[in-house]
Design a protein around this motif. Structure first.
Motif, PDB file in Angstrom:
ATOM      1  N   GLU A  54      -9.956  -1.385  -8.593  1.00 57.02           N
ATOM      2  CA  GLU A  54      -8.409  -1.030  -8.223  1.00 57.02           C
ATOM      3  C   GLU A  54      -7.297  -2.119  -8.854  1.00 57.02           C
ATOM      4  O   GLU A  54      -6.159  -1.771  -8.648  1.00 57.02           O
ATOM      5  N   ARG A  88       0.807  -1.133  -0.008  1.00 58.06           N
ATOM      6  CA  ARG A  88       0.036  -0.027  -0.063  1.00 58.06           C
ATOM      7  C   ARG A  88       0.798   1.120  -0.005  1.00 58.06           C
ATOM      8  O   ARG A  88       1.804   1.375   0.786  1.00 58.06           O
ATOM      9  N   SER A 106      -2.379   5.874  -1.024  1.00 58.42           N
ATOM     10  CA  SER A 106      -3.521   4.904  -0.852  1.00 58.42           C
ATOM     11  C   SER A 106      -4.027   4.953   0.640  1.00 58.42           C
ATOM     12  O   SER A 106      -5.143   5.004   1.017  1.00 58.42           O
TER      13      SER A 106
END
Length: 159
Positions: free
Chosen positions: A131, A30, A34
């Motif tokens: 995503e 991540r 994000s």
């Protein structure tokens, strides 16, 4: 031990915890961006001032959410923290009126113990994959999709 909503100050610890497993190929990394954008999705487990667990509930539609970024500090694995986070996230989904929660994972056995069941990838709506286009593994995703319908379980019945 305290399970609570994440704060801005938790982001470095959340990213570090997630990226420990991402560097091993056990979950997706991540980015700082994000994490900032999705901060309100996250719960953390704090113990003696240290973040030792994290998980997120990301809402996709009126009846569908995803549990993502579930990570436990390596020294705290196998102590029930993952189950506690999943239970808290499912309870949050229930309180919001969400009917189904899914996950994409490399650890399907853990989620099956939590009451999830495997589903074919095409059983999830296209919105669940939005995503994925930014993922380094697209289009060759090797994560396992699992789903739980909250109407089928009582509060805190998972696991």
């Amino acid at each position: 031990m305290n399970i609570r909503k994440a704060h801005i100050r938790d982001i470095p610890a959340i990213q570090e915890l997630i990226n420990v497993y991402a560097s091993q190929g056990l979950m997706l990394p991540r980015s700082l961006n994000s994490l900032c954008e999705g901060l309100r999705d996250f719960l953390v487990v704090e113990e003696a001032g240290k973040i030792v667990g994290v998980g997120a509930l990301h809402i996709l539609w009126t009846d569908l959410a995803e549990i993502r970024s579930l990570a436990i500090a390596p020294e705290r694995v196998k102590n029930g923290l993952g189950l506690k986070i999943v239970r808290a996230l499912l309870e949050e989904a229930r309180q919001l009126g969400i009917e189904k929660v899914f996950t994409l994972t490399y650890q399907p056995g853990f989620f099956e113990k939590c009451g999830f069941h495997r589903v074919p990838k095409d059983a999830l709506p296209q919105k669940a994959w939005k995503e994925c286009f930014d993922c380094v593994k697209f289009p060759n995703c090797d994560e396992v999709p699992l789903l739980i319908e909250l109407k089928d379980i009582q509060p805190n019945q998972t696991g």
